[in-house]
Design a protein around this motif. Structure first.
Motif, PDB file in Angstrom:
ATOM      1  N   ARG A  24      38.810  59.440  40.046  1.00 55.54           N
ATOM      2  CA  ARG A  24      39.272  59.334  38.654  1.00 55.54           C
ATOM      3  C   ARG A  24      40.627  58.663  38.612  1.00 55.54           C
ATOM      4  N   MET A  25      40.717  57.548  37.923  1.00 52.54           N
ATOM      5  CA  MET A  25      41.972  56.829  37.748  1.00 52.54           C
ATOM      6  C   MET A  25      42.784  57.533  36.647  1.00 52.54           C
ATOM      7  N   GLY A  26      44.056  57.159  36.523  1.00 56.16           N
ATOM      8  CA  GLY A  26      44.858  57.686  35.414  1.00 56.16           C
ATOM      9  C   GLY A  26      45.658  58.913  35.792  1.00 56.16           C
ATOM     10  N   GLY A  27      45.930  59.108  37.087  1.00 56.43           N
ATOM     11  CA  GLY A  27      46.788  60.208  37.522  1.00 56.43           C
ATOM     12  C   GLY A  27      46.188  61.553  37.184  1.00 56.43           C
ATOM     13  N   ASP A  61      33.346  47.291  29.411  1.00 58.33           N
ATOM     14  CA  ASP A  61      34.422  48.194  29.835  1.00 58.33           C
ATOM     15  C   ASP A  61      35.079  47.550  31.049  1.00 58.33           C
ATOM     16  N   TRP A  62      36.189  46.840  30.785  1.00 54.70           N
ATOM     17  CA  TRP A  62      36.869  46.051  31.840  1.00 54.70           C
ATOM     18  C   TRP A  62      37.858  46.962  32.568  1.00 54.70           C
ATOM     19  N   GLY A  63      37.747  47.058  33.883  1.00 50.09           N
ATOM     20  CA  GLY A  63      38.571  48.016  34.623  1.00 50.09           C
ATOM     21  C   GLY A  63      38.055  49.420  34.363  1.00 50.09           C
ATOM     22  N   GLY A  67      33.843  54.990  35.628  1.00 50.76           N
ATOM     23  CA  GLY A  67      32.957  55.097  34.464  1.00 50.76           C
ATOM     24  C   GLY A  67      33.314  56.181  33.466  1.00 50.76           C
ATOM     25  N   ARG A  68      34.629  56.399  33.245  1.00 56.19           N
ATOM     26  CA  ARG A  68      35.009  57.431  32.265  1.00 56.19           C
ATOM     27  C   ARG A  68      34.413  57.119  30.886  1.00 56.19           C
ATOM     28  N   LEU A  69      34.547  55.886  30.428  1.00 57.52           N
ATOM     29  CA  LEU A  69      34.017  55.572  29.093  1.00 57.52           C
ATOM     30  C   LEU A  69      32.493  55.697  29.064  1.00 57.52           C
ATOM     31  N   VAL A  90      32.850  47.008  34.533  1.00 51.97           N
ATOM     32  CA  VAL A  90      33.217  46.137  35.659  1.00 51.97           C
ATOM     33  C   VAL A  90      34.548  46.599  36.229  1.00 51.97           C
ATOM     34  N   ASP A  91      34.667  46.502  37.530  1.00 53.69           N
ATOM     35  CA  ASP A  91      35.917  46.880  38.191  1.00 53.69           C
ATOM     36  C   ASP A  91      35.986  46.137  39.530  1.00 53.69           C
ATOM     37  N   ILE A  92      37.166  46.231  40.152  1.00 52.44           N
ATOM     38  CA  ILE A  92      37.403  45.501  41.400  1.00 52.44           C
ATOM     39  C   ILE A  92      37.498  46.430  42.603  1.00 52.44           C
ATOM     40  N   GLN A  93      37.274  47.732  42.398  1.00 55.61           N
ATOM     41  CA  GLN A  93      37.335  48.698  43.502  1.00 55.61           C
ATOM     42  C   GLN A  93      35.904  49.098  43.885  1.00 55.61           C
ATOM     43  N   PRO A  94      35.458  48.680  45.088  1.00 53.46           N
ATOM     44  CA  PRO A  94      34.051  48.878  45.447  1.00 53.46           C
ATOM     45  C   PRO A  94      33.590  50.327  45.402  1.00 53.46           C
ATOM     46  N   ASP A 115      35.067  40.844  42.655  1.00 51.99           N
ATOM     47  CA  ASP A 115      36.003  40.809  43.791  1.00 51.99           C
ATOM     48  C   ASP A 115      37.200  39.920  43.468  1.00 51.99           C
ATOM     49  N   VAL A 116      37.867  40.191  42.336  1.00 52.35           N
ATOM     50  CA  VAL A 116      39.026  39.368  41.978  1.00 52.35           C
ATOM     51  C   VAL A 116      40.313  40.088  42.351  1.00 52.35           C
ATOM     52  N   ALA A 117      41.378  39.303  42.490  1.00 53.76           N
ATOM     53  CA  ALA A 117      42.635  39.852  43.019  1.00 53.76           C
ATOM     54  C   ALA A 117      43.426  40.616  41.961  1.00 53.76           C
ATOM     55  N   ASN A 118      44.006  41.705  42.389  1.00 52.62           N
ATOM     56  CA  ASN A 118      45.057  42.412  41.653  1.00 52.62           C
ATOM     57  C   ASN A 118      45.951  43.008  42.734  1.00 52.62           C
ATOM     58  N   GLU A 119      47.251  42.781  42.630  1.00 55.08           N
ATOM     59  CA  GLU A 119      48.166  43.181  43.722  1.00 55.08           C
ATOM     60  C   GLU A 119      48.099  44.670  44.020  1.00 55.08           C
ATOM     61  N   ARG A 120      47.756  45.483  43.041  1.00 56.53           N
ATOM     62  CA  ARG A 120      47.702  46.928  43.271  1.00 56.53           C
ATOM     63  C   ARG A 120      46.340  47.376  43.794  1.00 56.53           C
ATOM     64  N   TYR A 121      45.286  46.912  43.170  1.00 55.69           N
ATOM     65  CA  TYR A 121      43.966  47.498  43.403  1.00 55.69           C
ATOM     66  C   TYR A 121      43.061  46.679  44.317  1.00 55.69           C
ATOM     67  N   ASN A 122      43.344  45.392  44.457  1.00 52.40           N
ATOM     68  CA  ASN A 122      42.471  44.545  45.284  1.00 52.40           C
ATOM     69  C   ASN A 122      43.242  43.308  45.727  1.00 52.40           C
ATOM     70  N   SER A 145      44.308  51.068  30.000  1.00 44.94           N
ATOM     71  CA  SER A 145      45.229  51.167  31.138  1.00 44.94           C
ATOM     72  C   SER A 145      44.917  50.118  32.203  1.00 44.94           C
ATOM     73  N   VAL A 146      44.611  48.917  31.791  1.00 41.19           N
ATOM     74  CA  VAL A 146      44.384  47.812  32.721  1.00 41.19           C
ATOM     75  C   VAL A 146      45.556  46.816  32.633  1.00 41.19           C
ATOM     76  N   PHE A 147      45.955  46.426  31.411  1.00 44.22           N
ATOM     77  CA  PHE A 147      47.139  45.566  31.290  1.00 44.22           C
ATOM     78  C   PHE A 147      48.418  46.303  31.696  1.00 44.22           C
ATOM     79  N   SER A 148      48.327  47.600  31.907  1.00 41.23           N
ATOM     80  CA  SER A 148      49.496  48.359  32.399  1.00 41.23           C
ATOM     81  C   SER A 148      49.679  48.191  33.903  1.00 41.23           C
ATOM     82  N   HIS A 149      48.775  47.419  34.542  1.00 44.89           N
ATOM     83  CA  HIS A 149      48.863  47.139  35.983  1.00 44.89           C
ATOM     84  C   HIS A 149      48.602  45.650  36.226  1.00 44.89           C
ATOM     85  N   MET A 150      49.247  44.796  35.449  1.00 48.13           N
ATOM     86  CA  MET A 150      48.893  43.370  35.505  1.00 48.13           C
ATOM     87  C   MET A 150      50.130  42.491  35.482  1.00 48.13           C
TER      88      MET A 150
HETATM   89  C1  LIG Z   1      44.421  52.988  35.536  1.00 47.02           C
HETATM   90  S1  LIG Z   1      42.805  52.490  35.950  1.00 47.02           S
HETATM   91  C2  LIG Z   1      41.959  52.810  34.405  1.00 47.02           C
HETATM   92  C3  LIG Z   1      40.487  53.139  34.589  1.00 47.02           C
HETATM   93  C4  LIG Z   1      39.677  53.333  33.313  1.00 47.02           C
HETATM   94  N1  LIG Z   1      39.844  52.221  32.393  1.00 47.02           N
HETATM   95  C5  LIG Z   1      40.023  54.638  32.623  1.00 47.02           C
HETATM   96  O1  LIG Z   1      40.589  54.605  31.545  1.00 47.02           O
HETATM   97  O2  LIG Z   1      39.691  55.686  33.156  1.00 47.02           O
HETATM   98  C6  LIG Z   1      42.883  50.706  35.991  1.00 47.02           C
HETATM   99  C7  LIG Z   1      41.609  50.076  36.517  1.00 47.02           C
HETATM  100  O3  LIG Z   1      41.639  48.665  36.296  1.00 47.02           O
HETATM  101  C8  LIG Z   1      41.007  48.046  37.395  1.00 47.02           C
HETATM  102  N2  LIG Z   1      41.417  46.637  37.423  1.00 47.02           N
HETATM  103  C9  LIG Z   1      42.639  46.116  37.675  1.00 47.02           C
HETATM  104  N3  LIG Z   1      42.610  44.772  37.606  1.00 47.02           N
HETATM  105  C10 LIG Z   1      41.332  44.417  37.293  1.00 47.02           C
HETATM  106  C11 LIG Z   1      40.661  43.173  37.089  1.00 47.02           C
HETATM  107  N4  LIG Z   1      41.294  42.004  37.194  1.00 47.02           N
HETATM  108  N5  LIG Z   1      39.345  43.198  36.762  1.00 47.02           N
HETATM  109  C12 LIG Z   1      38.679  44.379  36.659  1.00 47.02           C
HETATM  110  N6  LIG Z   1      39.254  45.592  36.861  1.00 47.02           N
HETATM  111  C13 LIG Z   1      40.572  45.608  37.169  1.00 47.02           C
HETATM  112  C14 LIG Z   1      41.460  48.876  38.591  1.00 47.02           C
HETATM  113  O4  LIG Z   1      40.649  48.717  39.721  1.00 47.02           O
HETATM  114  C15 LIG Z   1      41.415  50.300  38.005  1.00 47.02           C
HETATM  115  O5  LIG Z   1      40.169  50.926  38.238  1.00 47.02           O
END
Ligand SMILES: C[S@@+](CC[C@H](N)C(=O)[O-])C[C@H]1O[C@@H](n2cnc3c(N)ncnc32)[C@H](O)[C@@H]1O
Length: 242
Positions: A24-27, A61-63, A67-69, A90-94, A115-122, A145-150
């Motif tokens: 579960r993401m989101g601390g 559901d991007w990121g 599958g919380r949503l 869709v997500d980048i963490q297998p 399989d796209v890059a993100n400095e934190r997750y992939n 909570s996806v643009f909060s890690h971008m």
């Molecule tokens: C803080 S988690 C939020 C998870 C979910 N949205 C939720 O609310 O429970 C951020 C998620 O964004 C995904 N993520 C980051 N960059 C991404 C990208 N470029 N494409 C798809 N997913 C991405 C991460 O792998 C991570 O699972």
């Protein structure tokens, strides 16, 4: 599509299954089962109210994490005897996508690993960005909570991809950290928010004008803005075509 790995579809294993805590993401916010389900259902209700989500919608559901949503859609629509036309997570963490696909996929529900890059997750992913969606094929786009890690290059590029993916009347529901009177973009700002930020892109914060410049540059418009009421003080934007 480049950077996309297909994951075989599995039947839904149980109507009540939830992702294990480690996925579960989101601390701490979503560790509690009741909170996990409640926030998911509330977000589905907000997607209905703000973005016109119905059982006929194509929802991206991007990121999506594990599958919380999707759990919220299942509780709100499927448990009531309905189904959704298309929920696509869709997500980048297998490991998260593998879990979701094995446990939550089924009629109307699918998951794709990108399989796209993100400095934190992939960090080793491809730099070629994709949302895994065809142009104009998304009625409701959700990014909690996806643009909060971008970073500040990916952000405008992904906003342009969102604009491409949205159907003409589509809406995007996105959360991010925005403040007035701060630098345009900052990583892990000192003393900001409830947590001690650690590691790459733990918290990315935008000046409001800067994020909205990116929105305008993507030919999107702000339909709704709610300041600071989402996880850890993020704000909510609902976006539409301009
Ligand atoms: C803080 S988690 C939020 C998870 C979910 N949205 C939720 O609310 O429970 C951020 C998620 O964004 C995904 N993520 C980051 N960059 C991404 C990208 N470029 N494409 C798809 N997913 C991405 C991460 O792998 C991570 O699972």
């Amino acid at each position: 599509m480049f950077g996309k790995k297909s994951v075989a579809k599995q039947p839904v294993k149980s109507s009540k299954v939830l992702p294990p805590g480690k996925y579960r993401m989101g601390g701490e916010h979503f560790k509690d089962d009741a909170a996990f389900i409640r926030t998911a259902v509330q977000d589905v209700q907000r997607l209905e109210a703000y973005c016109g989500l119905t059982t006929d919608s194509r929802l991206l559901d991007w990121g999506c994490g594990a599958g919380r949503l999707a759990v919220g859609v299942r509780e709100r629509f499927v448990a009531e005897g309905g189904r959704i036309a298309d929920y696509h997570g869709v997500d980048i963490q297998p490991e998260l996508i593998e879990w979701a696909d094995a446990n939550l996929a089924g009629p109307g529900f699918r998951f794709t690993l990108l399989d796209v890059a993100n400095e934190r997750y992939n960090p080793d992913g491809t730099p070629e960005r994709t949302l895994g969606a065809e142009p104009g094929s998304v009625d409701v786009f959700y990014a909690y909570s996806v643009f909060s890690h971008m970073n500040d290059d990916d952000t405008p590029a992904y906003l342009r991809l969102i604009a491409d993916a949205l159907s003409p009347s589509g809406r995007a529901f996105v959360t991010c950290f925005v403040e007035e009177d701060v630098p345009g973009w900052e990583e892990n700002p000192d003393g900001y928010g409830p947590l001690e930020w650690k590691g790459r892109l733990h918290c990315t914060r935008f000046a409001r004008w800067h994020f909205e410049d990116h929105v305008n540059g993507a030919r999107l418009a702000v339909d709704r803005f709610e300041y600071g009421r989402e996880t850890d003080g993020q704000s909510l934007y609902v976006l539409r075509h301009r």
